[in-house]
Design a protein around this motif. Structure first.
Motif, PDB file in Angstrom:
ATOM      1  N   VAL A 169     -53.672  48.907 -90.657  1.00 17.69           N
ATOM      2  CA  VAL A 169     -52.882  47.862 -89.700  1.00 17.69           C
ATOM      3  C   VAL A 169     -51.269  48.954 -89.588  1.00 17.69           C
ATOM      4  O   VAL A 169     -50.677  48.309 -88.409  1.00 17.69           O
ATOM      5  CB  VAL A 169     -52.308  46.504 -90.810  1.00 17.69           C
ATOM      6  N   LYS A 170     -51.237  49.570 -89.973  1.00 17.30           N
ATOM      7  CA  LYS A 170     -49.155  50.057 -89.758  1.00 17.30           C
ATOM      8  C   LYS A 170     -49.890  51.179 -88.274  1.00 17.30           C
ATOM      9  O   LYS A 170     -48.895  51.376 -88.583  1.00 17.30           O
ATOM     10  CB  LYS A 170     -49.535  51.406 -90.868  1.00 17.30           C
ATOM     11  N   VAL A 171     -50.972  51.104 -87.564  1.00 15.15           N
ATOM     12  CA  VAL A 171     -50.720  52.351 -86.713  1.00 15.15           C
ATOM     13  C   VAL A 171     -50.073  51.085 -85.928  1.00 15.15           C
ATOM     14  O   VAL A 171     -49.809  52.040 -84.725  1.00 15.15           O
ATOM     15  CB  VAL A 171     -52.595  52.356 -86.171  1.00 15.15           C
ATOM     16  N   ILE A 225     -50.604  41.734 -92.043  1.00 14.45           N
ATOM     17  CA  ILE A 225     -49.360  42.494 -91.416  1.00 14.45           C
ATOM     18  C   ILE A 225     -48.283  41.911 -91.793  1.00 14.45           C
ATOM     19  O   ILE A 225     -47.014  42.593 -91.116  1.00 14.45           O
ATOM     20  CB  ILE A 225     -49.282  41.082 -89.461  1.00 14.45           C
ATOM     21  N   LEU A 226     -47.855  41.087 -92.733  1.00 14.34           N
ATOM     22  CA  LEU A 226     -47.039  40.830 -93.511  1.00 14.34           C
ATOM     23  C   LEU A 226     -46.808  41.151 -94.454  1.00 14.34           C
ATOM     24  O   LEU A 226     -45.464  40.887 -95.610  1.00 14.34           O
ATOM     25  CB  LEU A 226     -47.262  39.508 -93.720  1.00 14.34           C
ATOM     26  N   ALA A 227     -47.266  42.492 -94.821  1.00 16.26           N
ATOM     27  CA  ALA A 227     -47.340  42.932 -96.352  1.00 16.26           C
ATOM     28  C   ALA A 227     -45.350  44.282 -95.990  1.00 16.26           C
ATOM     29  O   ALA A 227     -45.553  43.846 -95.088  1.00 16.26           O
ATOM     30  CB  ALA A 227     -47.784  44.299 -96.332  1.00 16.26           C
ATOM     31  N   PRO A 228     -44.870  43.552 -96.630  1.00 18.63           N
ATOM     32  CA  PRO A 228     -43.026  44.079 -97.236  1.00 18.63           C
ATOM     33  C   PRO A 228     -43.397  45.463 -96.406  1.00 18.63           C
ATOM     34  O   PRO A 228     -42.034  45.750 -96.558  1.00 18.63           O
ATOM     35  CB  PRO A 228     -43.789  43.942 -98.828  1.00 18.63           C
ATOM     36  N   ALA A 229     -44.419  46.364 -96.780  1.00 20.00           N
ATOM     37  CA  ALA A 229     -43.914  47.644 -95.960  1.00 20.00           C
ATOM     38  C   ALA A 229     -43.750  47.963 -94.362  1.00 20.00           C
ATOM     39  O   ALA A 229     -43.023  49.576 -94.445  1.00 20.00           O
ATOM     40  CB  ALA A 229     -45.140  48.952 -96.910  1.00 20.00           C
ATOM     41  N   LEU A 230     -44.613  46.882 -93.782  1.00 22.61           N
ATOM     42  CA  LEU A 230     -44.624  46.847 -92.233  1.00 22.61           C
ATOM     43  C   LEU A 230     -43.476  46.196 -91.921  1.00 22.61           C
ATOM     44  O   LEU A 230     -42.979  45.013 -92.500  1.00 22.61           O
ATOM     45  CB  LEU A 230     -46.153  46.735 -91.747  1.00 22.61           C
TER      46      LEU A 230
END
Length: 507
Positions: free
Chosen positions: A284-286, A319-324
């Motif tokens: 999803v980071k894309v 989408i809500l991951a802390p890394a993003l």
């Protein structure tokens, strides 16, 4: 351990390539980070190590030991990811090094059909003299059979006959073919196609070919587009069914190759029934690397408005991951594409999955949610209590005072309805921090729109809240306009409203 054959930087790339279907994209991300740290960094040590001969057990009594290149000892999925990764970065690699690696892969005793196709594609891209087809002889027979049946455009038959059951075909089925029933739970129709018997394990996964405006005009073009992705099989393409079209001027062919790969990977994740893991976050980071137009195309290709609600928790957790941390435009496009139609089409109370998705996104990204979801819902003329109830949950649990005032200002631009009155009442119950100018604008709205609700109990309760909780904001000018508004009221609360207005004094 095979990893012990590599140095530090190469080991990181190998670990990335071993990360399932997202290996190529993850390796590309690792490579770009290494390049930022060391612009002179080269992939030659990695490729040289993969081409180094290794002694391995052959498993036969006649020849217990054999010598093969190290790359041949890795699983098929690693080789697919490696070739997809090399396809994306081949312009910065020495041509002779890539050819040596492809020659080593040719020594594999049991190559998968997809690896063979990727090798041929790379040979074609780097300009070798040979120009072999990307499909197997068995696939060639299938294509000829399809071409023979594709003439009936005027009625039944044509392509539909080719994708029907084998008993309807004019010729007997090939011995190496087996039926593969489509199992996707999608709103579009599905067809049954034949599958190559060479597919095994993970390599039997199907992928869908998106056919857009320009399309593919021949087999080589279609194959060239598909082999750049991290697809798992050499399965035949399905006929596209109600596939969403991209925005005009932003075709999917304009997307960079690594984004196309990510689209395929996200599709596979959305269609799977398993829990998402850390790899899904990397996929999803894309979205962080897409411009606004590309995000629109990506959302369209993924058919986000049509996703089943049970897939929302997994997608939103990634989408809500802390890394993003996505930009405003990216988040607004995602929220609008993913949630707006689902909220507007509610015919029963929102499901737990939908409520969780809406509240979690609103808590993390309140401004995009206000602009891409709450505002458009309020602007719809036909919203009812179901939509109002969901908006009230966002107001009470996710928005702070600043954004509540923003939502109230949105109501100044629309014609009020019973559902909108419910939302405004919820905003007032949250004890808004009115400025003098904003309260004046609000009182003007009460005066101008109140004539529509002479018998509305909701409007009467809203007025009572204004006169009791916000009496300190009422000036003499406000009091006069509110008095005019109360004169038209015909509900049982009229006397209570008039009494509350008389109790407001001014010094």
């Amino acid at each position: 351990m095979l990893l012990s054959r590599f140095n530090g930087r190469s080991k990181l790339l190998v670990r990335s390539l071993l990360c399932g279907t997202s290996g190529a994209l993850k390796a590309l991300d690792v490579f770009h980070r290494q390049q930022r740290l060391d612009p002179d960094m080269s992939l030659s040590p990695l490729l040289d190590a993969l081409c180094r001969d290794e002694v391995t057990c052959s498993g036969t009594e006649a020849q217990p030991l054999t010598v093969r290149p190290l790359v041949c000892l890795f699983p098929a999925l690693f080789k697919q990811n490696l070739l997809s990764f090399i396809y994306l970065v081949h312009t910065v690699l020495p041509r002779t090094t890539v050819l040596h690696l492809l020659k080593c892969l040719g020594q594999d005793l049991h190559p998968s059909p997809w690896v063979v196709a990727l090798v041929r594609q790379l040979e074609r891209v780097i300009g070798t003299s040979s120009d072999p087809p990307l499909y197997t002889p068995l696939c060639s027979q299938r294509l000829k059979a399809l071409a023979q049946h594709s003439g009936g455009f005027g009625g039944t038959g044509g392509w539909a006959v080719c994708f029907s059951s084998p008993t309807e075909s004019d010729s007997p089925p090939e011995p190496g073919l087996s039926e593969l029933a489509t199992k996707r739970k999608r709103t579009s129709s599905s067809v049954t196609v034949d599958s190559d018997c060479e597919e095994t394990g993970q390599e039997s996964k199907r992928r869908k070919v998106d056919v857009h405006g320009s399309g593919c005009h021949n087999v080589d073009q279609c194959s060239a587009k598909e082999t750049a992705g991290s697809s798992e099989s050499e399965a035949p393409a399905e006929t596209p069914c109600e596939e969403p079209q991209p925005e005009p001027g932003a075709p999917c062919d304009a997307l960079p190759e690594h984004i196309k790969i990510s689209v395929l990977q996200i599709k596979e994740l959305l269609e799977s029934q398993t829990e998402w893991d850390q790899i899904s976050v990397e996929v999803v980071k894309v979205l962080n690397h897409c411009d606004p137009g590309q995000v629109v195309v990506l959302c369209s290709m993924l058919s986000l408005p049509d996703l089943p609600e049970q897939t929302l928790p997994n997608l939103c957790s990634s989408i809500l991951a802390p890394a993003l941390d996505f930009s405003y435009s990216t988040t607004a496009t995602l929220i609008k594409s993913l949630l707006l139609q689902k909220v507007l089409s509610l015919s029963e109370p929102a499901s737990r999955c939908l409520v969780t998705a809406v509240t979690s996104l609103c808590s993390r990204y309140p401004r995009p949610t206000c602009d891409a979801l709450i505002g458009p819902v309020l602007e719809e003329k036909d919203i009812g209590n179901l939509q109002a109830e969901l908006l009230n949950r966002l107001i009470e649990g996710c928005l702070d005072s600043h954004y509540r005032l923003l939502v109230l200002q949105m109501t100044f631009k629309i014609s009020w309805s019973e559902a909108v009155l419910s939302v405004i009442h919820s905003l007032l119950d949250s004890k808004l921090d009115f400025s003098e100018e904003l309260f004046t604008q609000f009182s003007e709205q009460l005066h101008s729109q109140g004539s529509q609700f002479p018998k509305s109990v909701k409007f009467a309760k809203l007025m009572l809240t204004v006169l009791t909780k916000y009496n300190s904001h009422v000036t003499a000018a406000h009091k006069h306009s509110l008095q005019v508004c109360l004169m038209a009221n015909e509900t049982f609360l009229k006397k209570s409203l008039q009494a509350a207005l008389k109790r407001i004094s001014h010094t």
